[in-house]
Design a protein around this motif. Structure first.
Motif, PDB file in Angstrom:
ATOM      1  N   ASP A  20      10.753  27.623   5.435  1.00  0.00           N
ATOM      2  CA  ASP A  20      12.049  27.793   4.780  1.00  0.00           C
ATOM      3  C   ASP A  20      12.125  29.219   4.257  1.00  0.00           C
ATOM      4  O   ASP A  20      11.471  29.576   3.272  1.00  0.00           O
ATOM      5  N   SER A  21      12.928  30.061   4.906  1.00  0.00           N
ATOM      6  CA  SER A  21      13.007  31.482   4.561  1.00  0.00           C
ATOM      7  C   SER A  21      13.767  31.737   3.265  1.00  0.00           C
ATOM      8  O   SER A  21      13.788  32.864   2.763  1.00  0.00           O
ATOM      9  N   ARG A  22      14.390  30.704   2.698  1.00  0.00           N
ATOM     10  CA  ARG A  22      15.131  30.891   1.446  1.00  0.00           C
ATOM     11  C   ARG A  22      14.201  30.899   0.234  1.00  0.00           C
ATOM     12  O   ARG A  22      14.624  31.289  -0.858  1.00  0.00           O
ATOM     13  N   LYS A  54       6.480  40.478   1.582  1.00  0.00           N
ATOM     14  CA  LYS A  54       5.836  40.027   2.814  1.00  0.00           C
ATOM     15  C   LYS A  54       4.666  39.095   2.507  1.00  0.00           C
ATOM     16  O   LYS A  54       3.964  39.260   1.513  1.00  0.00           O
TER      17      LYS A  54
END
Length: 374
Positions: A20-22, A54
Motif C-alpha cells: 500500500d503506497s499510501r 525510501k
C-alpha cells in the motif's frame, strides 16, 4: 536482516505482498490482502530513510575505494580501518584493528572482522584474541552522561536519549549463530574517546556486536536478570531468555508505544502477532505474560521488577522467529479496538534452558509487530 522485503516474505510464507503506497509511517510496511483487509508489518526501528522516504536497502555502495551505507537517518562511510557515522546531531568514528580489504553489497571484510549493514549502523562479527576484540570509538562532542553495563554502551544526548549505542550480540559460532553471551568492557580516554573490548564466552573465539546511531523505538524494552540483580539494559539489542551461567535467569520486559502507530488505534483489529528473531540455532520455547503494573524500561532490574499476571501466549517457532499471538491482550474482544496494557514479560517456558533472541533495540534484527485490520 537481509532486507525488509525478505523478512516480510518469511512472515508471509513467501506470499508476495501487495504494498500500500499510501502508507507514510516510517516504522510500517502495509500490504493489501485478497479478502479486503490490510496487514501492517510494524518494525521496532524505522525502515525508511528519513530524508527521502525510501525503503532501506541494507546495502553497502562503492564510492571509489570506499563504501557508503545509508541508514534510516545516518550516513555511514567505511574507508581504510575507519567507520564514520554521521547524522544531524554529530559524527562518531570507529577505528578497527585492520583496514577493509574486500567489499560486497552485504559484507565488508577487515582482516578477521566482517561488517554488515543494519537499519542505522553496522554489525560486526570478529575473531577475538586471548584479550578479546578491541576497537576505538571517538565522537565530535563530549558525552558527560554514559549508560553502560556488560552488554551495552550508550553515549547519551540527554537523560533518556542516546546518540550512539554499542550493543553486544554475543558469542557466535562459524555459522553466525549466537551460542552464549559475551562481555563488553569500556576504557574511557576522555569524554570523547573510548576503547571498547568484547570478550566471548570460552572456549569460543568469535564475537558479534552492533553499533548504531539512535532512532526512537516502536517498543520500549529491557532485560532483567538474577545474576546482575541491579543491572538495567534499556538499550541492549540481545536477550538470553531463560537461564545461562553468565546471566542467571533472564526475562524481557516489553511495552508497545501505540503513539507511533496512531493510524491503527481506531481500526477494527483482526490479529496482533509479535515476531522476535531467534539468533541461537536452537532455543527453549518462550511464553508471554502480562505485567501486573506498568514498568519503566529505564529503571527496571531484577530486584525491583514488576510482578507478572496471567499468561497471554506461548510462542511457536516459525522461520527463525519466536511468534506470540498478542491479540487477546491488545484487542478488545467486543469492539475489536486496541486497548492499552501495562506491558508484557517474555519468559522461558522451561527456565532451565534459554533462547537467544533480538530485542526491540536491535537494528540488525528488529522486532516485528504484525497487525491485521479492516
Amino acid at each position: 536482516m537481509y532486507s525488509v522485503l525478505n523478512e516480510i516474505l518469511l512472515l508471509r510464507k513467501n506470499k508476495p505482498p501487495r504494498i500500500d503506497s499510501r502508507n507514510s509511517n516510517r516504522y510500517c510496511l502495509v500490504t493489501a490482502e485478497e479478502d479486503g483487509s490490510r496487514t501492517a508489518y510494524c518494525f521496532s526501528t524505522p525502515i525508511y530513510e528519513k530524508a527521502t522516504g525510501k525503503l532501506l536497502d541494507f546495502c553497502f555502495h562503492r564510492q571509489g575505494k570506499d563504501a557508503v551505507l545509508v541508514g534510516s537517518h545516518a550516513r555511514i562511510g567505511i574507508a581504510g580501518n575507519t567507520v564514520t557515522m554521521a547524522d544531524e546531531y554529530g559524527i562518531c568514528r570507529l577505528r578497527l584493528p585492520v583496514c577493509a580489504s574486500a567489499f560486497s553489497a552485504r559484507k565488508i571484510t577487515c582482516g578477521t572482522a566482517e561488517l554488515c549493514p543494519t537499519a542505522n549502523g553496522i554489525a560486526v562479527t570478529a575473531q577475538a584474541s586471548d584479550e578479546g576484540f578491541s576497537f576505538e570509538l571517538e565522537t565530535d562532542k563530549r558525552f558527560l552522561q554514559i549508560r553502560d553495563n556488560t552488554k551495552c554502551l550508550a553515549l547519551m544526548q540527554d537523560k533518556f536519549t542516546p546518540y550512539v549505542s554499542i550493543s553486544c550480540i554475543g558469542t557466535v559460532d562459524g555459522r553466525g549463530c549466537v551460542t552464549a553471551p559475551a562481555a563488553l568492557s569500556l576504557r574511557k580516554t576522555d569524554d570523547a574517546h573510548f576503547v571498547l573490548t568484547l570478550s566471548p564466552a570460552r572456549p569460543a573465539r568469535r564475537v558479534m556486536f552492533e553499533v548504531n546511531l539512535y532512532e526512537p523505538k516502536l517498543m520500549q524494552d529491557t532485560t532483567v536478570e538474577s545474576q546482575h540483580p541491579t543491572e538495567n539494559n534499556a538499550f541492549g539489542g540481545q536477550a538470553f531468555i531463560g537461564r545461562t551461567p553468565q546471566c542467571g535467569e533472564q526475562w524481557l520486559y516489553l511495552r508497545i508505544d501505540d503513539q507511533k502507530i496512531p493510524e491503527l488505534t481506531e481500526r477494527r483489529i483482526l490479529r496482533v502477532m509479535l515476531h522476535l528473531r531467534q539468533t541461537s540455532a536452537v532455543g527453549t520455547r518462550l511464553t508471554a505474560v502480562r505485567t501486573a503494573q506498568r514498568f519503566c524500561s529505564f529503571g527496571s532490574n531484577w530486584n525491583n521488577k514488576m510482578p507478572e499476571a496471567e499468561t497471554v501466549s506461548r510462542a511457536r517457532a516459525e522461520d527463525g522467529y519466536q511468534v506470540f499471538d498478542l491479540t487477546p491482550l491488545l484487542v478488545d474482544a467486543r469492539t475489536r479496538r486496541t486497548v492499552r496494557v501495562p506491558g508484557v514479560i517474555i519468559k522461558a517456558t522451561d527456565p532451565a534452558g534459554f533462547a537467544a533472541v533480538a530485542t526491540a533495540d536491535s537494528y540488525l534484527w528488529p522486532a516485528v509487530l504484525e497487525v491485521g485490520y479492516l
